[in-house]
Design a protein around this motif. Structure first.
Motif, PDB file in Angstrom:
ATOM      1  N   GLU A   1     -50.052  44.708  81.892  1.00 20.80           N
ATOM      2  CA  GLU A   1     -49.401  44.080  80.723  1.00 20.80           C
ATOM      3  C   GLU A   1     -47.761  43.865  80.650  1.00 20.80           C
ATOM      4  O   GLU A   1     -47.351  42.707  80.341  1.00 20.80           O
ATOM      5  CB  GLU A   1     -49.599  44.999  79.600  1.00 20.80           C
ATOM      6  CG  GLU A   1     -49.175  44.271  78.151  1.00 20.80           C
ATOM      7  CD  GLU A   1     -49.599  43.001  77.805  1.00 20.80           C
ATOM      8  OE1 GLU A   1     -49.034  42.346  76.868  1.00 20.80           O
ATOM      9  OE2 GLU A   1     -50.990  42.792  78.220  1.00 20.80           O
ATOM     10  N   ALA A   2     -47.422  44.910  81.617  1.00 26.08           N
ATOM     11  CA  ALA A   2     -45.873  44.786  81.764  1.00 26.08           C
ATOM     12  C   ALA A   2     -45.681  43.319  82.674  1.00 26.08           C
ATOM     13  O   ALA A   2     -44.697  42.589  82.292  1.00 26.08           O
ATOM     14  CB  ALA A   2     -45.289  45.813  82.343  1.00 26.08           C
TER      15      ALA A   2
ATOM     16  N   ALA B   1     -43.443  40.084  81.271  1.00 28.98           N
ATOM     17  CA  ALA B   1     -42.250  39.559  81.909  1.00 28.98           C
ATOM     18  C   ALA B   1     -42.455  38.109  82.425  1.00 28.98           C
ATOM     19  O   ALA B   1     -41.561  37.435  82.130  1.00 28.98           O
ATOM     20  CB  ALA B   1     -42.004  40.674  83.220  1.00 28.98           C
ATOM     21  N   LEU B   2     -43.653  37.777  82.836  1.00 29.37           N
ATOM     22  CA  LEU B   2     -43.818  36.651  83.387  1.00 29.37           C
ATOM     23  C   LEU B   2     -43.691  35.655  82.161  1.00 29.37           C
ATOM     24  O   LEU B   2     -43.145  34.417  82.357  1.00 29.37           O
ATOM     25  CB  LEU B   2     -45.092  36.431  84.054  1.00 29.37           C
ATOM     26  CG  LEU B   2     -45.371  34.967  84.790  1.00 29.37           C
ATOM     27  CD1 LEU B   2     -44.199  34.563  85.901  1.00 29.37           C
ATOM     28  CD2 LEU B   2     -46.638  35.282  85.661  1.00 29.37           C
ATOM     29  N   ALA B   3     -44.514  35.840  81.177  1.00 29.72           N
ATOM     30  CA  ALA B   3     -44.687  35.102  79.897  1.00 29.72           C
ATOM     31  C   ALA B   3     -43.295  34.955  79.150  1.00 29.72           C
ATOM     32  O   ALA B   3     -43.145  33.594  78.549  1.00 29.72           O
ATOM     33  CB  ALA B   3     -45.705  35.658  78.890  1.00 29.72           C
ATOM     34  N   THR B   4     -42.649  35.843  79.295  1.00 29.16           N
ATOM     35  CA  THR B   4     -40.972  35.814  78.835  1.00 29.16           C
ATOM     36  C   THR B   4     -40.304  34.758  79.259  1.00 29.16           C
ATOM     37  O   THR B   4     -39.596  33.836  78.759  1.00 29.16           O
ATOM     38  CB  THR B   4     -40.281  37.246  78.745  1.00 29.16           C
ATOM     39  OG1 THR B   4     -41.192  38.096  77.938  1.00 29.16           O
ATOM     40  CG2 THR B   4     -38.856  37.038  78.306  1.00 29.16           C
ATOM     41  N   GLU B   5     -40.225  34.641  80.675  1.00 29.02           N
ATOM     42  CA  GLU B   5     -39.593  33.894  81.488  1.00 29.02           C
ATOM     43  C   GLU B   5     -40.094  32.237  81.459  1.00 29.02           C
ATOM     44  O   GLU B   5     -39.290  31.350  81.370  1.00 29.02           O
ATOM     45  CB  GLU B   5     -39.499  34.307  82.880  1.00 29.02           C
ATOM     46  CG  GLU B   5     -38.865  35.528  83.264  1.00 29.02           C
ATOM     47  CD  GLU B   5     -37.430  35.492  82.673  1.00 29.02           C
ATOM     48  OE1 GLU B   5     -36.627  34.480  82.753  1.00 29.02           O
ATOM     49  OE2 GLU B   5     -36.945  36.275  81.736  1.00 29.02           O
ATOM     50  N   VAL B   6     -41.260  32.220  81.151  1.00 23.56           N
ATOM     51  CA  VAL B   6     -42.049  30.809  81.150  1.00 23.56           C
ATOM     52  C   VAL B   6     -41.439  30.410  79.556  1.00 23.56           C
ATOM     53  O   VAL B   6     -41.088  29.288  79.602  1.00 23.56           O
ATOM     54  CB  VAL B   6     -43.658  31.025  80.961  1.00 23.56           C
ATOM     55  CG1 VAL B   6     -44.043  29.640  80.317  1.00 23.56           C
ATOM     56  CG2 VAL B   6     -44.063  31.210  82.362  1.00 23.56           C
ATOM     57  N   ALA B   7     -41.375  31.164  78.589  1.00 26.51           N
ATOM     58  CA  ALA B   7     -40.907  30.560  77.443  1.00 26.51           C
ATOM     59  C   ALA B   7     -39.474  30.382  77.333  1.00 26.51           C
ATOM     60  O   ALA B   7     -39.135  29.309  76.880  1.00 26.51           O
ATOM     61  CB  ALA B   7     -41.194  31.945  76.434  1.00 26.51           C
TER      62      ALA B   7
ATOM     63  N   LEU C   1     -50.806  30.916  83.049  1.00 26.85           N
ATOM     64  CA  LEU C   1     -52.098  31.387  83.557  1.00 26.85           C
ATOM     65  C   LEU C   1     -52.189  32.380  84.429  1.00 26.85           C
ATOM     66  O   LEU C   1     -53.006  33.309  84.237  1.00 26.85           O
ATOM     67  CB  LEU C   1     -52.856  30.185  84.293  1.00 26.85           C
ATOM     68  CG  LEU C   1     -53.147  28.912  83.421  1.00 26.85           C
ATOM     69  CD1 LEU C   1     -53.711  27.789  83.971  1.00 26.85           C
ATOM     70  CD2 LEU C   1     -53.898  29.191  82.083  1.00 26.85           C
ATOM     71  N   LEU C   2     -51.220  32.686  85.163  1.00 19.26           N
ATOM     72  CA  LEU C   2     -51.316  33.767  85.998  1.00 19.26           C
ATOM     73  C   LEU C   2     -50.891  34.875  85.249  1.00 19.26           C
ATOM     74  O   LEU C   2     -51.193  35.946  85.618  1.00 19.26           O
ATOM     75  CB  LEU C   2     -50.041  33.464  87.175  1.00 19.26           C
ATOM     76  CG  LEU C   2     -50.273  32.502  88.148  1.00 19.26           C
ATOM     77  CD1 LEU C   2     -49.342  32.394  89.361  1.00 19.26           C
ATOM     78  CD2 LEU C   2     -51.649  32.637  89.141  1.00 19.26           C
ATOM     79  N   ALA C   3     -49.921  34.761  84.112  1.00 17.95           N
ATOM     80  CA  ALA C   3     -49.781  36.025  83.370  1.00 17.95           C
ATOM     81  C   ALA C   3     -51.152  36.479  82.430  1.00 17.95           C
ATOM     82  O   ALA C   3     -51.293  37.313  82.357  1.00 17.95           O
ATOM     83  CB  ALA C   3     -48.658  35.467  82.384  1.00 17.95           C
ATOM     84  N   VAL C   4     -52.055  35.268  82.313  1.00 25.02           N
ATOM     85  CA  VAL C   4     -53.254  35.724  81.786  1.00 25.02           C
ATOM     86  C   VAL C   4     -54.226  36.471  82.642  1.00 25.02           C
ATOM     87  O   VAL C   4     -54.428  37.493  82.196  1.00 25.02           O
ATOM     88  CB  VAL C   4     -54.018  34.543  81.254  1.00 25.02           C
ATOM     89  CG1 VAL C   4     -55.409  34.737  81.073  1.00 25.02           C
ATOM     90  CG2 VAL C   4     -53.525  33.613  80.217  1.00 25.02           C
ATOM     91  N   LEU C   5     -53.854  36.117  83.961  1.00 23.28           N
ATOM     92  CA  LEU C   5     -54.783  37.070  84.888  1.00 23.28           C
ATOM     93  C   LEU C   5     -53.889  38.373  84.931  1.00 23.28           C
ATOM     94  O   LEU C   5     -54.993  39.454  85.294  1.00 23.28           O
ATOM     95  CB  LEU C   5     -55.033  36.463  86.207  1.00 23.28           C
ATOM     96  CG  LEU C   5     -55.774  35.100  86.236  1.00 23.28           C
ATOM     97  CD1 LEU C   5     -56.046  34.504  87.469  1.00 23.28           C
ATOM     98  CD2 LEU C   5     -57.376  35.262  85.797  1.00 23.28           C
TER      99      LEU C   5
END
Length: 284
Positions: free
Chosen positions: A238-239, A243-249, A227-231
Motif C-alpha cells: 500500500e505504501a 507513493a506512485l499514485a501521488t506522483e501520478v496525480a 495501473l502499476l500502482a493498482v498491482l
C-alpha cells in the motif's frame, strides 16, 4: 511551407514540423502543438489536408486527456478538404464518437445503458469498415484496437474484446507502431488482471509503460504507472501504491491531464480504477 507569426516568416520542412507537433502533443503540450500547427501556412492541397488532419488529431488528444472540447470543429474543417471516404478522416470521426459517447459531463458512462442502440451499432459498423478497408497493417491494427474498446466499453462484451486487442498488438509489433502495441498491451493486461492473472498483467503493463515512455507519451505513461500502482496495492504494498499514485496525480495535474489526475486522486481515496464498471480502459 512557412510557419508564420506577426514578427517573422520561417521556412521549415513540413514533415519535420508535423513530427514536432506530434511529439509536443504526446508530451501533453496540446496548446503548444495546436499553436504551432494553426499558425502554419501551406500551399499544396495535399499538405493542407495533412495539416488539417494533424490539427484534428492533437485536438482529439487534448479533449481526451485535458477535458477540452476542440476536436469536433477541427474534424469538420478537415472534412471540408477530404473525400468522405478518406480513411484517416473516418478514423478521426470514429475516435471522436467513441470518446463522446463514453464521457458524459466529464464522467464515464460504460456499457450500453442510456445510449442510443442505433448510434452504437453505427459506430461499431464504422470500425469494422475501417478495419476492412485499411490501407496498411498499422491502420488496420488501430481499427481493431477500437473494435476492442467499443466491445469492452460500449457493449460490455468483455469476452469479445481480447481478440481485437491481440490483432492490434500483432499489427503494432510488425508495423512497428509502439503506441499501438502499448495500447493493446494495456488493455490485454486489464483483462489478465480481471481474470485473476496478476503476473501476466504485470508483464504486459510493464512493457506497455516502457513502450509509451519510449514513444514520448507523457500522459499515457502516467496512466500506465497508475495501473502499476493498482498491482502494488493488490499485492499488499500500500505504501508503494500510494507513493506512485501521488506522483501520478502531481505530474498529471502539472501538465493539465485532468482525467488522469482525477483517477489518481480517486485511487488515493480508495477507488479501484480497474474494478467494474470502472475498467482500466477509461483513461488513456
Amino acid at each position: 511551407m512557412t510557419n508564420t507569426t506577426s514578427a517573422s516568416r520561417t521556412s521549415v520542412d513540413f514533415s519535420e514540423l508535423l513530427a514536432c507537433a506530434r511529439e509536443l502533443s504526446l508530451a501533453g503540450r496540446w496548446d503548444r502543438a495546436l499553436g504551432l500547427l494553426e499558425t502554419t501556412s501551406v500551399g499544396e492541397p495535399a499538405d493542407r489536408t495533412r495539416l488539417a488532419l494533424a490539427i484534428a488529431e492533437v485536438a482529439l488528444e487534448s479533449d481526451w486527456f485535458a477535458g477540452t472540447d476542440l476536436a469536433r470543429s477541427r474534424i469538420e474543417a478537415a472534412a471540408g478538404l477530404l473525400p468522405e471516404e478518406d480513411w484517416d478522416l473516418g478514423f478521426a470521426r470514429l475516435r471522436h464518437t467513441y470518446h463522446h459517447l463514453l464521457l458524459v459531463d466529464g464522467a464515464l458512462r460504460l456499457g450500453p445503458d442510456g445510449k442510443d442502440p442505433a448510434t452504437l451499432a453505427g459506430m461499431r459498423q464504422q470500425a469494422y469498415g475501417l478495419r476492412d478497408r485499411a490501407p496498411d497493417e498499422v491502420r488496420r491494427g488501430w481499427a481493431s484496437m477500437y473494435l476492442g474498446l467499443i466491445a469492452d466499453n460500449h457493449f460490455s462484451e468483455r469476452t469479445a474484446a481480447p481478440a481485437h486487442y491481440t490483432a492490434a498488438l500483432e499489427a503494432g509489433e510488425s508495423g512497428p507502431d509502439p503506441l499501438l502495441a502499448r495500447e493493446a498491451l494495456r488493455h490485454l493486461g486489464d483483462h489478465d488482471h480481471d481474470f485473476g492473472d496478476p503476473h501476466r498483467a504485470l508483464e504486459r503493463w510493464r512493457r506497455a509503460t516502457a513502450l509509451g515512455a519510449g514513444a514520448g507519451t507523457v500522459p499515457g505513461t502516467l496512466s500506465q504507472q497508475l495501473l502499476l500502482a493498482v498491482l502494488a496495492r493488490d499485492t499488499g504494498d500500500e505504501a508503494g501504491a500510494r507513493a506512485l499514485a501521488t506522483e501520478v496525480a502531481r505530474w498529471a495535474g502539472a501538465i493539465g491531464a485532468v482525467r488522469i489526475e482525477a483517477q489518481a486522486t480517486g485511487f488515493l481515496a480508495g477507488v479501484d480504477p480497474t474494478a467494474p464498471p470502472q475498467h482500466s480502459e477509461d483513461i488513456g
